[in-house]
Write an enzyme that holds these catalytic residues in place. Structure first.
Site, PDB file in Angstrom:
ATOM      1  N   TYR A 199       0.861  -1.185   0.000  1.00  0.00           N
ATOM      2  CA  TYR A 199       0.000   0.000   0.000  1.00  0.00           C
ATOM      3  C   TYR A 199       0.891   1.228   0.000  1.00  0.00           C
ATOM      4  O   TYR A 199       1.894   1.284   0.736  1.00  0.00           O
ATOM      5  CB  TYR A 199      -0.907   0.021   1.238  1.00  0.00           C
ATOM      6  CG  TYR A 199      -1.714   1.304   1.380  1.00  0.00           C
ATOM      7  CD1 TYR A 199      -2.981   1.408   0.814  1.00  0.00           C
ATOM      8  CD2 TYR A 199      -1.201   2.394   2.062  1.00  0.00           C
ATOM      9  CE1 TYR A 199      -3.711   2.585   0.923  1.00  0.00           C
ATOM     10  CE2 TYR A 199      -1.923   3.574   2.177  1.00  0.00           C
ATOM     11  CZ  TYR A 199      -3.182   3.660   1.603  1.00  0.00           C
ATOM     12  OH  TYR A 199      -3.899   4.829   1.715  1.00  0.00           O
ATOM     13  N   GLU A 252      -3.083   7.521  -4.263  1.00  0.00           N
ATOM     14  CA  GLU A 252      -3.089   6.256  -3.527  1.00  0.00           C
ATOM     15  C   GLU A 252      -3.024   5.078  -4.495  1.00  0.00           C
ATOM     16  O   GLU A 252      -3.699   5.079  -5.519  1.00  0.00           O
ATOM     17  CB  GLU A 252      -4.357   6.167  -2.675  1.00  0.00           C
ATOM     18  CG  GLU A 252      -4.500   4.871  -1.888  1.00  0.00           C
ATOM     19  CD  GLU A 252      -5.829   4.790  -1.160  1.00  0.00           C
ATOM     20  OE1 GLU A 252      -5.845   5.038   0.056  1.00  0.00           O
ATOM     21  OE2 GLU A 252      -6.853   4.484  -1.823  1.00  0.00           O
TER      22      GLU A 252
END
Length: 376
Positions: A101, A185
């Site tokens: 992530y 993101e």
């Protein structure tokens, strides 16, 4: 402005971040043709501006063109949390060896930037932060120094990412800066079996104030709740909860969202009607919120200022008359305070609408809306 996944990946490609090969389709036939061009197993991904696509069935694999056409037909038109999939991204299926992530965002609380990186990707970041907070590295970023190669290597090492991921982290930071983004993101950012780093997904939020510097256009669909609200001149953002929220003023609405969350519920939307809380504006707002199948109760939180509370109350009464039976299905909790609040409350009491409950405090109103949403 939130970008669709395919827009985010196009942006990543401009900055040299590897992404799977693919194109957007709006029909099953187009999806099949793209799969034929790619000549490999593909993934069909619903293009909606919300999370939870996989759990909702909006991400499907296909072995070839025929299967891709079938799966695209299943995904197109799918409603995912109030967002209808009118297009799909058809891209080469990429098998991850490891999932990570990575995100850079504006940290409003600290008045700066924040990097968030984890070696555990592919799951909701909120879930990861709650279940294993040590697995998520948070690092403030100096807005002047930014993220150079040395900083990116240190960030990757601290989060447990392979050394080759550092270059991608540096490029993600460049995306944030160059594109005037509030959020960049990737979840998951993957390492393939042949040790390539690839952005398997992408989420980007651009600063609307910088639109004059960029060429991105809003890509909306006519029947989406946000698009319908925009057509009515409403400042509306769809969220994932069950309590619909209407307020006058962005600050008050943001506070209301926090109070609803504190009461144990999740807000279903942000809706700021501003100072012009006329019957038409209120009716338009209630119509949008009540058309959201996720909404189980509605909270109207208004502080009378330029627009007095009696005008707001008259607007609510007239709005419910205009909505007819549609205004009876779910409870509507109203909190009025400020200019002419007593008069406004009396107007609502005299109307005796069965859906309306009045509560005098914001905390009490949020608690009532939360309990009603839970069926209590």
């Amino acid at each position: 402005m939130d970008l669709y996944e395919h827009q985010a990946k196009e942006l990543f490609g401009r900055h040299g971040i590897p992404v799977p090969a693919g194109r957007v389709a709006t029909t099953p036939a187009q999806a099949g043709a793209i799969a034929a061009e790619l000549n490999a197993p593909v993934v069909i991904k619903a293009q909606v501006k919300t999370g939870g696509r996989g759990k909702a069935g909006g991400i499907r694999t296909a072995a070839g063109p025929v299967t891709a056409e079938v799966e695209a037909d299943r995904v197109l038109g799918m409603d995912i949390k109030g967002h209808v999939a009118r297009s799909v991204l058809v891209e080469t299926a990429t098998v991850p060896f490891e999932e990570y992530y990575a995100a850079f965002l504006v940290d409003r609380a600290e008045g700066g930037f924040l990097a968030m990186v984890s070696s555990q990707g592919g799951m909701e970041i909120e879930e990861l932060a709650a279940t294993d907070p040590d697995a998520l590295v948070r690092l403030p970023v100096d807005p002047v120094a930014g993220v150079d190669a040395e900083t990116a290597r240190a960030l990757a090492a601290k989060a447990g990412l392979p050394e080759q991921a550092a270059e991608t982290l540096e490029k993600l930071w460049r995306v944030l800066v160059a594109e005037d983004a509030l959020l960049v993101e990737v979840n998951p950012l993957i390492c393939t079996t042949d040790q390539r780093i690839v952005a398997l997904d992408g989420k980007v939020t651009l600063d609307d104030n910088s639109a004059f510097r960029h060429s991105w256009e809003q890509e909306e669909h006519a029947d989406g709740l946000e698009a319908r609200a925009r057509a009515k001149g409403l400042n509306y953002v769809k969220l994932d909860g069950e309590v619909g929220v209407i307020g006058n003023g962005a600050g008050l609405v943001m506070s209301t969202l926090d109070v609803v969350a504190g009461a144990g519920a999740a807000p279903a939307n942000f809706l700021d009607i501003g100072g012009g809380a006329s019957a038409k504006v209120m009716a338009d707002g209630l119509e949008i919120i009540l058309d959201d199948p996720d909404v189980r109760s509605v909270l109207v939180n208004v502080f009378g200022g330029i627009t007095a509370c009696d005008a707001v109350a008259n607007g609510i009464v007239t709005a419910l008359e205009l909505l007819g039976e549609r205004g009876h299905g779910r409870p509507i909790v109203v909190r009025l305070d400020g200019n002419n609040a007593e008069v406004g409350r009396r107007i609502l009491s005299d109307a005796r609408h069965p859906a309306v409950r009045q509560v005098s405090t914001m905390d009490g109103a949020a608690g009532t809306a939360a309990r009603l949403a839970a069926g209590a």
